[in-house]
Design a protein around this motif. Structure first.
Motif, PDB file in Angstrom:
ATOM      1  N   LEU A  24       0.777  -1.237   0.000  1.00 36.60           N
ATOM      2  CA  LEU A  24       0.000   0.000   0.000  1.00 36.60           C
ATOM      3  C   LEU A  24       0.813   1.294   0.000  1.00 36.60           C
ATOM      4  O   LEU A  24       0.313   2.310  -0.477  1.00 36.60           O
ATOM      5  N   PRO A  25       2.045   1.337   0.544  1.00 41.65           N
ATOM      6  CA  PRO A  25       2.742   2.627   0.573  1.00 41.65           C
ATOM      7  C   PRO A  25       2.869   3.306  -0.777  1.00 41.65           C
ATOM      8  O   PRO A  25       2.594   4.500  -0.911  1.00 41.65           O
ATOM      9  N   ILE A  26       3.296   2.549  -1.807  1.00 40.51           N
ATOM     10  CA  ILE A  26       3.457   3.183  -3.118  1.00 40.51           C
ATOM     11  C   ILE A  26       2.108   3.659  -3.647  1.00 40.51           C
ATOM     12  O   ILE A  26       2.006   4.714  -4.275  1.00 40.51           O
ATOM     13  N   ALA A  27       1.055   2.867  -3.372  1.00 35.79           N
ATOM     14  CA  ALA A  27      -0.281   3.287  -3.804  1.00 35.79           C
ATOM     15  C   ALA A  27      -0.693   4.573  -3.093  1.00 35.79           C
ATOM     16  O   ALA A  27      -1.224   5.502  -3.704  1.00 35.79           O
ATOM     17  N   GLY A  28      -0.443   4.630  -1.782  1.00 30.94           N
ATOM     18  CA  GLY A  28      -0.793   5.824  -1.027  1.00 30.94           C
ATOM     19  C   GLY A  28      -0.036   7.046  -1.488  1.00 30.94           C
ATOM     20  O   GLY A  28      -0.592   8.153  -1.576  1.00 30.94           O
TER      21      GLY A  28
END
Length: 520
Positions: A24-28
């Protein structure tokens, strides 16, 4: 024994669930950047950002990030199946996709046939899942599919059928039994999940109505369960199910705190809501980015003068992930086992952080799912001020908690003579672990400490723990030896082995040990 095995399984599930969460970090970050540069205030300040090509570029960034956010359930299904599969993990991954689609197709046909689902007018708890009108089971449905597929896969991947059916033996049998098993799961979920949804909604409303008290309990309990490796089970349901709330944004019903926050972020008009943000760990921004550095400074200043340089390297390496990823375990484990009372105080401070960020409506999420506290403060705080992020309070509260952690930790370490890093007795030196020879020597000590190569059954790791199953726990060296000989922050004994806490190095040690032992 059953309790211990169950406890170990819960810990493993928590570790497996963190795999998709860490996607999720890259998506966020992508959604955060795309949203930040298309807000009304930003476009008014820099009109160039409102040109068609720039708008298209930032919309593409949001679309890239939402590729993950929109398909989390099936990502969870694959991750759980692969995580629990003992062999042939690729087949398990394929079967998890087959199983997830089968479950939702069965629910679609059954509920439509019973008149409980109308694809043109879906009600609360229903949504389009991978293009299929179905019940919105969220990541819970993905986890259920993953667990079922993993069980079927481990049971049947090497099955030998009678000669007449021999072509379907082994891994070829797994997709077939998966189709049947997950179809049956779809039948069961069609009747059970609406009841579960109702219960989650009622519980979510209760927590929602507790306001400040609920925030304190949420933050305190999440930290308090960290030593047991069960803290994932506090926040994961709030992240991805309607326990974390449900809200209609831009005409679409969204459930789960992470999903709702991302939808607010991507919406041109939706404002942040503190009753959602508190469940995506706004309090963690404060204690991870400011509290942990304050604690680290106290540990450094109370270390013996001749050891401060060594301790400094250890603490800097621990503080960096806390600030930039929200992973605070490396520094927490530096004092958890040698001074449990410090951890009790820390858990209390964490609850206080959640209380104050709730009261001052700090709408900035803190976990690595949103890029970590530092990047989240920039992209979801400073650059989203027109959505009501109230980011300025992060720095006001941050300074207060930095001082609070520093003063209280320094006082307690000196008052109770806690043996935090750098204060150990003379026969317990802080390990310097740098250079290839030192690394090779350390690896040999770790393997020998586990009872030797022949005693090691399986090696795994999470963010901070080296998790090892062994044949005979009596051959494993003592907790004190782990700390003095390998620089471990602590050791947790489980029913079938040990979990040695190394911080961010745990995964590297796991890979090195597997390479040496020739494990898959």
């Amino acid at each position: 024994m059953k309790d211990k095995v169950s406890f170990a399984q819960f810990q493993k599930l928590g570790k497996v669930l963190m795999t998709p969460v860490m996607i999720l970090p890259i998506a966020g970050i992508l959604v955060g950047i795309g949203s930040a540069f298309t807000t009304k205030n930003m476009v008014a300040l820099v009109p160039f950002l409102g040109t068609p090509y720039m708008t298209l570029f930032f919309n593409l960034l949001k679309a890239m990030g939402n590729t993950i956010n929109s398909y989390l359930p099936i990502i969870f299904a694959v991750s759980v199946a692969v995580g629990y599969a003992q062999k042939e993990k690729g087949i398990a991954a394929l079967c998890s996709v087959i199983g997830f689609l089968a479950m939702n197709n069965v629910m679609n046909v059954l509920l439509t046939g019973l008149g409980k689902l109308d694809p043109s007018a879906m009600t609360t708890g229903q949504s389009m899942v991978m293009g299929i009108a179905s019940l919105d089971t969220g990541v819970f449905g993905g986890i259920m599919v993953g667990l079922l597929v993993a069980w079927l896969h481990n049971k049947y991947y090497n099955i030998q059928l009678p000669p007449v059916l021999g072509i379907f033996s082994g891994t070829k049998f797994v997709p077939m039994v998966t189709l049947l098993g997950c179809s049956a799961l779809g039948l069961v979920m069609s009747f059970i999940w609406p009841v579960v949804q109702g219960g989650l909604t009622a519980m979510g409303e209760l927590i929602y109505n507790t306001g400040a008290a609920g925030s304190v309990i949420y933050g305190l309990s999440e930290r308090a369960l960290l030593p047991f490796g069960l803290h994932h089970f506090i926040y994961t349901p709030f992240f991805f199910t309607n326990l974390g709330g449900s809200m209609t944004i831009d005409g679409s019903l969204v459930e789960g705190a992470v999903n709702i926050y991302n939808a607010m972020l991507a919406s041109p008009d939706a404002m942040f809501d503190i009753n959602i943000t508190r469940f995506v760990m706004n309090g963690k921004v404060i204690f991870a980015m400011f509290g942990m550095p304050g604690a680290a400074l106290a540990i450094y200043q109370t270390a013996k003068p001749e050891r401060r340089q060594q301790v400094k390297a250890l603490l800097v390496a621990a503080v960096i992930p806390a600030i930039f990823t929200g992973i605070t375990e490396p520094i927490e484990y530096s004092f958890l086992f040698v001074a449990p009372l410090l951890f009790v105080v820390h858990a209390g401070f964490a609850g206080l952080c959640y209380l104050l960020t709730y009261l001052f409506k700090v709408n900035v999420p803190g976990p690595s799912s949103f890029g970590g506290p530092f990047l989240s403060t920039i992209f979801n705080g400073i650059m989203q001020s027109d959505k009501g992020s109230n980011w300025i309070w992060i720095f006001i509260l941050g300074v207060i908690f930095f001082v609070l952690y520093y003063v209280s930790f320094k006082f307690m370490i000196l008052k109770f003579d806690f043996k935090t890093p750098g204060r150990e007795d003379d026969d317990m030196p802080v390990q310097e672990m740098s250079g290839k020879k030192v690394a090779d020597d350390l690896l040999a000590v770790i393997i020998e400490g586990l009872g030797g190569a022949d005693n090691i059954l399986n090696v795994d790791a999470c963010f901070t723990r080296l998790r090892v199953k062994v044949k005979d726990k009596a051959l494993v060296m003592s907790d004190n030896d782990w700390k003095t000989k390998t620089g471990a922050n602590g050791v947790v004994s489980v029913s079938d082995g040990v979990q040695v806490i190394y911080g961010a190095k745990a995964d590297v040690y796991k890979n090195n040990i597997k390479n040496v032992l020739g494990m898959e």
